[in-house]
Design a protein around this motif. Structure first.
Motif, PDB file in Angstrom:
ATOM      1  N   SER A 122       6.821  -2.146  -0.237  1.00 15.78           N
ATOM      2  CA  SER A 122       6.463  -2.706   1.067  1.00 15.78           C
ATOM      3  C   SER A 122       5.034  -2.338   1.426  1.00 15.78           C
ATOM      4  CB  SER A 122       7.409  -2.177   2.149  1.00 15.78           C
ATOM      5  OG  SER A 122       7.235  -0.770   2.311  1.00 15.78           O
TER       6      SER A 122
ATOM      7  N   ALA B  57      -1.690  -9.909   2.176  1.00 11.85           N
ATOM      8  CA  ALA B  57      -0.313  -9.902   2.687  1.00 11.85           C
ATOM      9  C   ALA B  57       0.661 -10.663   1.809  1.00 11.85           C
ATOM     10  CB  ALA B  57      -0.287 -10.479   4.105  1.00 11.85           C
ATOM     11  N   GLN B  58       0.172 -11.530   0.936  1.00  9.98           N
ATOM     12  CA  GLN B  58       1.091 -12.291   0.093  1.00  9.98           C
ATOM     13  C   GLN B  58       1.506 -11.544  -1.168  1.00  9.98           C
ATOM     14  OE1 GLN B  58      -0.796 -15.787  -1.905  1.00  9.98           O
ATOM     15  NE2 GLN B  58      -2.668 -15.044  -0.922  1.00  9.98           N
TER      16      GLN B  58
ATOM     17  N   PRO C 198       2.620  -7.868  -1.533  1.00  7.50           N
ATOM     18  CA  PRO C 198       3.693  -6.869  -1.567  1.00  7.50           C
ATOM     19  C   PRO C 198       5.083  -7.503  -1.575  1.00  7.50           C
ATOM     20  CG  PRO C 198       2.146  -6.457   0.238  1.00  7.50           C
ATOM     21  CD  PRO C 198       1.884  -7.832  -0.256  1.00  7.50           C
ATOM     22  N   ALA C 199       6.085  -6.656  -1.799  1.00  8.08           N
ATOM     23  CA  ALA C 199       7.464  -7.128  -1.764  1.00  8.08           C
ATOM     24  C   ALA C 199       7.853  -7.593  -0.363  1.00  8.08           C
ATOM     25  CB  ALA C 199       8.410  -6.020  -2.230  1.00  8.08           C
ATOM     26  N   THR C 200       7.337  -6.922   0.656  1.00  9.21           N
ATOM     27  CA  THR C 200       7.606  -7.288   2.043  1.00  9.21           C
ATOM     28  C   THR C 200       6.552  -6.647   2.928  1.00  9.21           C
ATOM     29  OG1 THR C 200       9.322  -7.351   3.770  1.00  9.21           O
ATOM     30  CG2 THR C 200       9.137  -5.322   2.496  1.00  9.21           C
ATOM     31  N   ILE C 201       6.417  -7.185   4.142  1.00  6.13           N
ATOM     32  CA  ILE C 201       5.435  -6.688   5.109  1.00  6.13           C
ATOM     33  C   ILE C 201       6.171  -6.072   6.294  1.00  6.13           C
ATOM     34  CG2 ILE C 201       3.687  -7.399   6.802  1.00  6.13           C
ATOM     35  CD1 ILE C 201       2.505  -7.383   4.104  1.00  6.13           C
ATOM     36  N   ARG C 202       5.631  -4.975   6.805  1.00  9.16           N
ATOM     37  CA  ARG C 202       6.170  -4.320   7.990  1.00  9.16           C
ATOM     38  C   ARG C 202       5.055  -4.138   9.018  1.00  9.16           C
ATOM     39  NH1 ARG C 202      10.078  -5.886   6.071  1.00  9.16           N
ATOM     40  NH2 ARG C 202      11.851  -4.755   5.193  1.00  9.16           N
TER      41      ARG C 202
END
Length: 256
Positions: free
Chosen positions: A152, A175-176, A178-182
């Motif tokens: 993340s 931002a495109q 990582p596995a997910t954004i927090r």
């Protein structure tokens, strides 16, 4: 590393967090807007900063001070304490527990240590490039060196900045990947999350010293990488596993 400084830093952030938490619990808060509806200051911020500044004036009178809420003292030692009495003030004022008290110590241009206290758990994190990071005195494990695609990434972006291509385009590129954004609302809490493995890495533009240096020191203390880079006149701060940090930096600096 001066262990007296480590102990002092841990005590200061713990006391500041406890003071702010008490004020919120006792509904003693006043809230004022600074630069936007989400950029606010509360009476707990100012009270906690005042406590830290007064303690430093008594115990480290030769050191400089830079506080988010206005504290300024040049000092004569070449050292400076960077103070964020409540990091995540919008969360704090909204009733969320995702906030902390944080500070860093720099000597000239060298980052010496950072300290972060999370009021809800009572955990106090301290570390630096030459001081292995700890939680409540217990060592934190070394950060695993992982690629960006499998972890993340925590970040933050005020919505109006998405209209500015100099910010939005590098952000989109990074931002495109990582596995997910927090987006959780406290830079120092996010960086502690990177150091402890709760979050994978972190990137953000235009970060004030008090939002960057405390957590960056703790990430460095577990063997993580920390970088600041200029992209089109905008400074981006990046922290995490060395491989992921290099991938983020490359994406931020890439041509559109």
């Amino acid at each position: 590393m001066n262990h007296d400084d480590v102990d002092l830093a841990a005590r200061l952030v713990r006391e500041a967090a406890e003071l702010a938490a008490r004020m919120r619990a006792d509904t003693q808060l006043t809230i004022a807007q600074k630069t936007s509806i989400s950029d606010i200051v509360t009476s707990a911020d100012t009270a906690a900063e005042r406590h830290i500044v007064e303690t430093l004036a008594a115990e480290r009178p030769d050191d400089g001070i830079l506080g988010e809420e206005g504290a300024r003292h040049e000092g004569t030692s070449g050292r400076r304490w960077i103070v964020d009495p409540v990091d995540g003030t919008y969360n704090f004022a909204s009733g969320s527990d995702y906030w902390c008290s944080a500070l860093a110590l720099v000597d000239g241009l060298e980052l010496v240590l950072g300290a972060v206290a999370h009021a809800r758990t009572g955990d106090v994190f301290v570390g630096g490039p030459r001081h292995p990071s700890t939680c409540n005195g217990a060592p934190l494990g070394p950060i695993p060196d992982l690629p960006l695609a499998g972890i993340s990434a925590a970040t933050y972006l005020h919505p109006p900045r998405m209209r500015e291509s100099v910010v939005a385009e590098p952000f989109r590129r990074a931002a495109q990947l990582p596995a997910t954004i927090r987006m959780l609302g406290s830079g120092s809490m996010d960086l502690v999350g990177v150091a402890t493995g709760l979050l994978g890495c972190w990137f953000q533009h235009t970060v004030a010293d008090w939002d960057w240096l405390p957590g960056a020191a703790i990430v460095a203390g577990v063997g993580g990488a920390t970088r600041q880079l200029d992209v089109g006149g905008v400074t981006w701060s990046v922290a995490g596993p060395p491989t992921a940090v290099e991938e983020l930096a490359s994406a931020l600096m890439a041509e559109g």
